[in-house]
Design an enzyme around this catalytic site. Structure first.
Site, PDB file in Angstrom:
ATOM      1  N   VAL A  57       0.840  -1.197   0.000  1.00 29.30           N
ATOM      2  CA  VAL A  57       0.000   0.000   0.000  1.00 29.30           C
ATOM      3  C   VAL A  57       0.873   1.245   0.000  1.00 29.30           C
ATOM      4  O   VAL A  57       1.888   1.311   0.720  1.00 29.30           O
ATOM      5  CB  VAL A  57      -0.942   0.000   1.229  1.00 29.30           C
ATOM      6  CG1 VAL A  57      -1.840   1.234   1.199  1.00 29.30           C
ATOM      7  CG2 VAL A  57      -1.782  -1.269   1.264  1.00 29.30           C
ATOM      8  N   ASP A 112     -10.678 -10.516   8.100  1.00 31.06           N
ATOM      9  CA  ASP A 112      -9.266 -10.441   8.500  1.00 31.06           C
ATOM     10  C   ASP A 112      -9.076  -9.354   9.554  1.00 31.06           C
ATOM     11  O   ASP A 112      -8.407  -8.339   9.305  1.00 31.06           O
ATOM     12  CB  ASP A 112      -8.406 -10.148   7.263  1.00 31.06           C
ATOM     13  CG  ASP A 112      -6.925 -10.438   7.514  1.00 31.06           C
ATOM     14  OD1 ASP A 112      -6.624 -11.086   8.530  1.00 31.06           O
ATOM     15  OD2 ASP A 112      -6.096 -10.015   6.695  1.00 31.06           O
TER      16      ASP A 112
END
Length: 558
Positions: free
Chosen positions: A134, A282
């Site tokens: 990211v 998650d």
């Protein structure tokens, strides 16, 4: 592409086999001390911890796919012993990002020149994982987070999935039938999950749906997708910052009530799983942050799933039963879901559930009672009763990880109390009571009709007895082959006795070679008889992963 995957898979197979060979040999020797012959070896907890650490090193060495496998294994107590779960739970999906030049190629292949699509782009990744990384950037003066699929990861993953499939028949030889069931399901689940996690278009759809579901909840934030800058390999979202949810010192400095944060997180997941049917799967601490006002922000929807209506209803039944501390209803719900074998010892499982509820509420577990229950398990021929169907594996992962995060926020957090309050507020417990009353009424009605039908049938049966024409058929069920085992032992005993008697008679008749042969047969028969009485390996007598054990470890570390 397919040829490249096959060639890479063959190469990876030998690399993987070499990494796991020492562990496989150790497991083989546990079954037969000298590989081809010999009895079982006893393995203590310290040895299992060392092996788990070796497995962890191998998974890290083998790279992205196997890191993901380790993460899934860490939430599967139906596959691995407790020591392995403890060690693998330390496995974080954090790896150094790929070079910017390679990442740039992915962006430009998906969108076009970076300079044209973004006003600013920080080429230093803010996070790196096994499948993606990211970056921070800006579009029209607004900060965004750009998630990029790791360059070349598709080929590696597809090759590794083939290796896992090729290796599965070999692994099945080292586990019992119930764990083989779970292991095969785990392989299917893993292939689905990791392919979904690489599909950023699917992640965008799931993220948007969950964001819409929480549109009226000011305590939950899900970043908005920037569709114009997203595709199958690139996902751009509005950037939303915050403090890592397990950074308790920073949260305390902000003056936020950590218990309220834990309760808000738990309620959010109940809403996703029980009401919405779509959930973020998650929830590890890296994907959850807290803002200054206590709002929880969710990141990374690569792992997300859906729950069908039937499973939703059974999960509600389970939590209502837990809230009511009704162990029979808990076991019924587990059987209905498919996680508990219908043949399991209900009385024994009921006691296990009582201890589990006691621990979940943060109460100290009576060690002596644990030892008694484990003793009952070890004294019987006990088949591992728990299984995890594929559609429940991700739900279990969510439950275990969320509970761990909540306990980190508040060591005294009562998950069951929060669940009870939520189910009561939403009317699920009242609905359960109404359903119970309705079913009870139907049972009374059936009983009344039975009372009318029984006398004529009973009279007919007694007439047949009087005429001596009544026959009774009985079927003897032996799913664990106890009678076969008993018959084998009796045959071994007869052969051993006959062999010893023969050896004595031959020796007395001065037929020494014949006596030696008879003694040899007797010895082999004795070994086989001894092995048939070999005790099961059993279970650890101390609870491994309870709040009580966690507090003990924290005291030792301090």
């Amino acid at each position: 592409m397919i040829t490249l995957v096959f060639l890479r898979a063959y190469k990876r197979f030998f690399v993987v086999a070499w990494q796991f060979l020492p562990l496989l040999l150790a497991y083989a020797r546990d079954r037969r001390r000298f590989l081809l012959f010999g009895g079982r070896r006893s393995v203590d907890a310290a040895t299992r911890v060392r092996r788990a650490e070796r497995l962890l090193d191998s998974l890290l060495t083998l790279g992205p796919t196997f890191i993901k496998i380790g993460q899934l294994l860490s939430t599967r107590p139906d596959v691995l012993p407790p020591e392995y779960i403890d060690v693998l739970s330390q496995l974080q999906d954090e790896v150094p990002p790929a070079p910017w030049a390679d990442a740039r190629e992915v962006i430009e292949a998906e969108l076009g020149p970076v300079d044209e699509y973004f006003e600013e782009f920080d080429t230093d990744a803010i996070s790196g994982a096994s499948l993606g990384q990211v970056y921070r950037a800006s579009i029209d003066g607004e900060d965004v987070a750009v998630k990029i699929r790791r360059p070349g990861v598709e080929t590696l993953v597809e090759a590794d999935l083939r290796v896992v499939r090729w290796s599965l028949p070999l692994l099945m030889r080292f586990v019992d039938e119930a764990r083989a069931f779970s292991l095969e399901n785990l392989a299917d689940e893993f292939a689905t999950v990791i392919r979904q996690e690489m599909d950023y278009e699917r992640e965008a759809r799931m993220l948007t749906e969950i964001r819409d579901n929480f549109a009226d909840d000011e305590g939950i934030v899900v970043p908005e997708v920037v569709d114009s800058h997203s595709g199958p390999t690139v996902l751009t979202m509005k950037y939303v910052g915050g403090t890592k949810i397990t950074d308790v010192e920073a949260i305390d400095e902000m003056g936020i009530d950590r218990s309220r944060v834990a309760e808000r997180l738990t309620r959010a997941y109940f809403k996703m799983i029980i009401e919405d049917g779509v959930y973020h799967a998650d929830p590890h601490p890296g994907n959850l942050v807290v803002q200054d006002d206590g709002t929880i922000v969710f990141y990374d929807f690569g792992m997300s799933g859906r729950v069908d209506e039937y499973i939703q209803e059974r999960i509600v039944d389970f939590y209502v039963a837990v809230a009511n501390r009704d162990t029979d209803a808990i076991l019924d719900a587990l059987v209905a879901i498919g996680t508990l074998s219908p043949d399991a010892d209900r009385q024994l499982m009921g006691e296990v559930m009582e201890l589990a509820i006691q621990d979940a509420r943060g109460r100290d577990v009576d060690q002596y009672r644990v030892q008694q229950i484990v003793g009952q398990i070890e004294d019987s021929i006990y088949e591992f009763p728990f299984r995890l169907p594929p559609n429940l594996a991700l739900v279990l992962r969510v439950a275990t990880v969320v509970e761990g995060v909540c306990v980190t926020l508040d060591p005294e957090f009562d998950f069951i109390e929060t669940a009870t309050d939520y189910l009561t507020e939403q009317g699920y417990r009242e609905e359960s009571v109404r359903q119970y009353l309705s079913e009870t009424g139907e049972e009374f009605q059936d009983a009344a009709w039975s009372m009318l039908r029984v006398p004529p049938k009973l009279e007919a049966a007694l007439d047949r007895v009087d005429r001596e024409s009544l026959t009774v058929r009985a079927e003897l069920r032996d799913p664990q082959d106890l009678y076969s085992e008993l018959a084998r032992r009796m045959i071994y005993g007869f052969v051993l006795a006959a062999g010893l008697l023969s050896a004595a008679l031959l020796y007395a008749a001065d037929k020494l070679p014949g006596a030696v042969v008879a003694l040899g047969i007797s010895f082999v028969t004795f070994v086989m008889l001894y092995r048939s009485f070999r005790e099961p390996r059993g279970f650890p007598r101390q609870p491994q992963f309870t709040r009580q054990a966690m507090r003990q470890r924290e005291r030792e570390e301090d």
